[in-house]
Design a protein around this motif. Structure first.
Motif, PDB file in Angstrom:
ATOM      1  N   LYS A 131     -45.005 -38.120  62.033  1.00  0.00           N
ATOM      2  CA  LYS A 131     -45.086 -39.220  61.869  1.00  0.00           C
ATOM      3  C   LYS A 131     -44.141 -40.195  62.510  1.00  0.00           C
ATOM      4  O   LYS A 131     -45.039 -41.314  62.875  1.00  0.00           O
ATOM      5  CB  LYS A 131     -45.067 -39.515  60.138  1.00  0.00           C
ATOM      6  N   SER A 132     -43.006 -41.047  61.847  1.00  0.00           N
ATOM      7  CA  SER A 132     -41.916 -41.336  62.528  1.00  0.00           C
ATOM      8  C   SER A 132     -41.978 -40.801  63.809  1.00  0.00           C
ATOM      9  O   SER A 132     -41.563 -42.974  64.645  1.00  0.00           O
ATOM     10  CB  SER A 132     -39.899 -41.272  61.512  1.00  0.00           C
ATOM     11  N   THR A 133     -41.425 -39.985  64.008  1.00  0.00           N
ATOM     12  CA  THR A 133     -41.869 -39.950  66.005  1.00  0.00           C
ATOM     13  C   THR A 133     -42.779 -41.185  66.366  1.00  0.00           C
ATOM     14  O   THR A 133     -42.601 -42.215  67.965  1.00  0.00           O
ATOM     15  CB  THR A 133     -41.775 -38.729  66.984  1.00  0.00           C
ATOM     16  N   ALA A 160     -45.470 -49.961  60.096  1.00  0.00           N
ATOM     17  CA  ALA A 160     -45.245 -49.977  58.932  1.00  0.00           C
ATOM     18  C   ALA A 160     -44.749 -48.122  58.722  1.00  0.00           C
ATOM     19  O   ALA A 160     -45.176 -47.815  58.393  1.00  0.00           O
ATOM     20  CB  ALA A 160     -45.794 -50.407  58.114  1.00  0.00           C
ATOM     21  N   ASP A 161     -43.629 -48.199  58.558  1.00  0.00           N
ATOM     22  CA  ASP A 161     -42.873 -46.609  58.325  1.00  0.00           C
ATOM     23  C   ASP A 161     -42.333 -46.625  57.227  1.00  0.00           C
ATOM     24  O   ASP A 161     -41.027 -46.845  56.777  1.00  0.00           O
ATOM     25  CB  ASP A 161     -41.773 -46.047  59.772  1.00  0.00           C
ATOM     26  N   GLU A 162     -43.487 -45.698  56.156  1.00  0.00           N
ATOM     27  CA  GLU A 162     -43.120 -45.925  54.716  1.00  0.00           C
ATOM     28  C   GLU A 162     -42.499 -46.900  54.348  1.00  0.00           C
ATOM     29  O   GLU A 162     -41.309 -46.773  53.640  1.00  0.00           O
ATOM     30  CB  GLU A 162     -42.162 -45.011  54.517  1.00  0.00           C
ATOM     31  N   PRO A 163     -43.282 -48.101  54.223  1.00  0.00           N
ATOM     32  CA  PRO A 163     -42.791 -49.235  54.107  1.00  0.00           C
ATOM     33  C   PRO A 163     -42.424 -49.187  51.816  1.00  0.00           C
ATOM     34  O   PRO A 163     -41.664 -49.939  51.207  1.00  0.00           O
ATOM     35  CB  PRO A 163     -44.430 -50.379  53.956  1.00  0.00           C
TER      36      PRO A 163
HETATM   37 MG   LIG Z   1     -40.279 -40.431  58.964  1.00  0.00          MG
END
Ligand SMILES: [Mg+2]
Ligand SMILES: Nc1ncnc2c1ncn2[C@@H]1O[C@H](COP(=O)(O)OP(=O)(O)OP(=O)(O)O)[C@@H](O)[C@H]1O
Lengths: 404, 244
Positions: B47-49, B168-171
């Protein structure tokens, strides 16, 4: 990004680590200060020699009673080889010489009333005033008669006059040397410091015959000062004096001179060369400390960029370009080094002023050397700040962001 | 509708010494203007990638990424920085604000790096702060704020340059549930009222339900991509603040 925010960021980063910034700046301060102080001391010496040369005139010759090749082993026999008769002979026979005066010097105490002053008494002839280009503020110089009768008269240098008489006029007053009264017949005008930092006005002049007989009880003279008819004639004069003295001293062909004839110009230019070499040498040594200061900046900037990798990542994530990061850290390094430069200039000025004040060593602040030192401190900031700044700007945004 | 994001068989392979880690394994994807997408999946699913590539913080090993029709995978570092500045707003789990710097300065930061702006539009800065309820904190240092407040500063900073894509990455990953709801309301409003396209990574269904499309990743591939049926009714239940 424009200039004002760059400066704001740089100043904030510098203020955040006050002690560290201070120590970094200190390196540059010392470097710049040392360069300015050293160069100004060297320059001061050079300018003094130049001034001296001007005031002495380009045609002055100095005759001393020892051979230059033997000057290191200054024997007692050497001092008696030059006599007043030699001087008179030079005056009479050397056509390239216009004026010549014997010189003999001793240290003694001069007393006036309850005041006393220890100084040098120089025994000279009437030509001395012209050869050495002395001026009188009052009174008169010696004449032939004073020499012939070994008159108990003297002429005071400014320093001696001030110390014994204060503001009042010493002419026609009587001073005592070795308990013998001498009449003051004149006062010399101020000459100031010599290139070696000696006070040239701290002296008393007397007829050389008086000094020889009444004070020292000797027959020789210590030096003879001559001036050639022109600056160009000085080499001719040297030759004439040399051959005359060799003849008078009965030197055989294979024997060395027991005297030296030195041209003031050559002498001064040797000193000048020496002082120039000294300026360069001192300046180079001081420059090394400036470079060391630069390395200090580089070191701190490397630490700083590593510490702030995360900040760099954040800035890049919101759109800072490579250039922005490069300039941010370059500005920081340059601000550090220019603060060091400004403080260093002040430090250098204070340093050279106090060296000449407390060490009675001439110093001359040259604006170009100040400008160059300041300019270089900035260049050093850019030069040594560039590598760390570039390293920071080359970071990959995502790697920088992940850095903990 | 216009395509904001177009991914064509995108791979991201990390080389760790001898071993290759395939974080993204041939992802193809389109996101249209005004969408609100939630990306979900197990830890390590990529996901983050994906977000970092969408946000032009990282580039794919293979495959193509078009952002508003421009091939981002072909751009220079400078051009990518420009895109990050003008077209993308990124909100991180760990806020990533400049510490010992005021709220106002953090929000203005993207404007400083925007070449097209010569003077900071203070009206806009204040409007954004008002939307996010940050006006009273503008002179505070960010490290003096609560997590929720910090994330709102991060959102303000992300939208100050009016981006086309908000990532937004896990905001809400570092926030409690009440604060999480507040922050999600902000996202919801930005999408509803301002039409900003949002892609949001989350582990929590409660958070994901604010979105109108769900993409689930598994081992660097899209496992499922479904529009939300219940979105309309869900959103109507959420008291979105009015945006002026
Ligand atoms: Mg991540
Ligand atoms: N910089 C990196 N170097 C090497 N491998 C990496 C790097 N970043 C991520 N990976 C690997 O890529 C895979 C996907 O990671 P990613 O961070 O995208 O997962 P994620 O879905 O965001 O997980 P989480 O939900 O825990 O945040 C993981 O196996 C991870 O180990």
């Amino acid at each position: 990004m424009t200039i004002p925010p760059l400066f704001k960021i740089a100043l904030r980063a510098i203020m955040r680590n006050k002690l560290r910034s201070f120590l970094t700046v200190l390196g540059i301060v010392i470097g710049v200060g040392a360069v300015i102080a050293m160069v100004s001391i060297g320059q001061g010496a050079k300018v003094m020699v130049e001034k001296q040369l001007e005031s002495l005139g380009t045609n002055v010759l100095i005759i001393i009673p020892i051979s230059t090749t033997h000057s290191a082993t200054r024997g007692t026999t050497g001092t008696i080889t030059l006599t007043a008769e030699d001087v008179l002979a030079i005056k009479k026979e050397c056509r390239a010489v216009s004026y010549v005066s014997p010189g003999i010097r001793t240290s003694t105490q001069v007393v006036y009333g309850n005041m006393n002053w220890t100084t040098f008494v120089s025994g000279v002839g009437p030509d001395y005033q012209i050869v050495r280009n002395w001026h009188l503020v009052s009174g008169r110089f010696f004449n032939e008669q004073d020499i012939n009768i070994m008159a108990k008269v003297c002429i005071l240098g400014q320093t001696v006059a001030t110390n014994l008489f204060g503001a009042s006029d010493p002419v026609d007053k009587w001073v005592r040397v070795n308990n013998v009264p001498f009449k003051v017949i004149g006062v010399l005008s101020t000459k100031g410091q010599s290139p070696t930092g000696q006070d040239q006005d701290d002296l008393v002049l007397m007829p050389y015959t008086t000094v020889q007989r009444k004070i020292m009880g000797v027959t020789y003279i210590g030096v003879a000062l001559a001036s050639s008819v022109s600056a160009e004639a000085r080499f001719e004069a040297i030759e004439q004096i040399t051959s005359l003295l060799r003849q008078r001293h009965h030197l055989k062909l294979n024997e060395e001179n027991d005297f030296s004839v030195i041209s003031q110009v050559e002498f001064a230019s040797t000193i000048m060369e020496t002082s120039h070499t000294m300026t360069v040498l001192l300046g180079s040594i001081a420059s090394v400390s400036l470079i060391v200061g630069g390395i200090g900046i580089m070191n701190i900037m490397l630490v700083s960029t590593t510490e702030r990798t995360k900040e760099i990542g954040i800035r890049m994530a919101i759109g800072a370009r490579e250039k922005d990061i490069l300039f941010q850290f370059l500005t920081e390094a340059t601000v550090l080094s220019s603060i060091g430069g400004v403080v260093g200039v002040i430090f250098g000025i204070v340093l050279s002023k106090s060296v000449s004040y407390f060490g009675s060593w001439p110093s001359l602040l040259s604006p170009p050397s100040i400008a160059i030192a300041f300019f270089f401190s900035n260049m050093i900031g850019i030069f040594f700040g560039y590598y760390p700044a570039r390293k920071a700007s080359r970071l990959n945004p995502i790697d920088a962001l992940r850095y903990e | 509708m216009q395509n904001i994001v177009l991914l064509e068989t995108v791979y991201k392979i990390y080389t760790m010494g001898e071993v290759d880690v395939t974080a993204l394994n041939g992802i193809s994807l389109t996101i249209k203007k005004g969408e609100f997408v939630a990306v979900m999946g197990a830890s390590g699913s990529g996901k983050s990638t994906l977000m970092n590539i969408l946000g032009c913080l990282d580039s794919p090993t293979r495959g193509k990424y078009y952002l508003e029709g421009i091939e981002a995978s072909q751009l220079s570092k400078n051009e990518l920085a420009n895109i990050r500045n003008k077209k993308i707003g990124f909100v991180f789990q760990s806020f990533n604000l400049l510490s010992r710097t005021t709220v106002l300065e953090n929000i203005e930061l993207p404007l400083i790096y925007n070449k097209r702006i010569s003077k900071i539009d203070t009206d806009r800065v204040h409007q954004i702060m008002k939307i996010l309820g940050l006006e009273e904190f503008q002179k505070h240092y960010t490290n003096q704020l609560s997590g929720g407040q910090q994330q709102r500063v991060a959102i303000a900073r992300a939208i100050i340059n009016n981006p086309t894509l908000l990532l937004a990455d896990e905001p809400t990953g570092n926030l409690d549930s009440v604060t999480s709801m507040e922050v999600m309301n902000v996202f919801c409003d930005l999408n509803n009222k301002m039409g900003i396209t949002i892609v949001l990574v989350t582990h929590e269904n409660d958070i994901a339900k604010y979105a109108r499309r769900f993409i689930v990743l598994k081992d660097g591939k899209v496992l499922s991509d479904t529009p939300s049926q219940s979105t309309a009714s869900d959103i109507s239940q959420i008291p979105c603040e009015t945006i002026s």
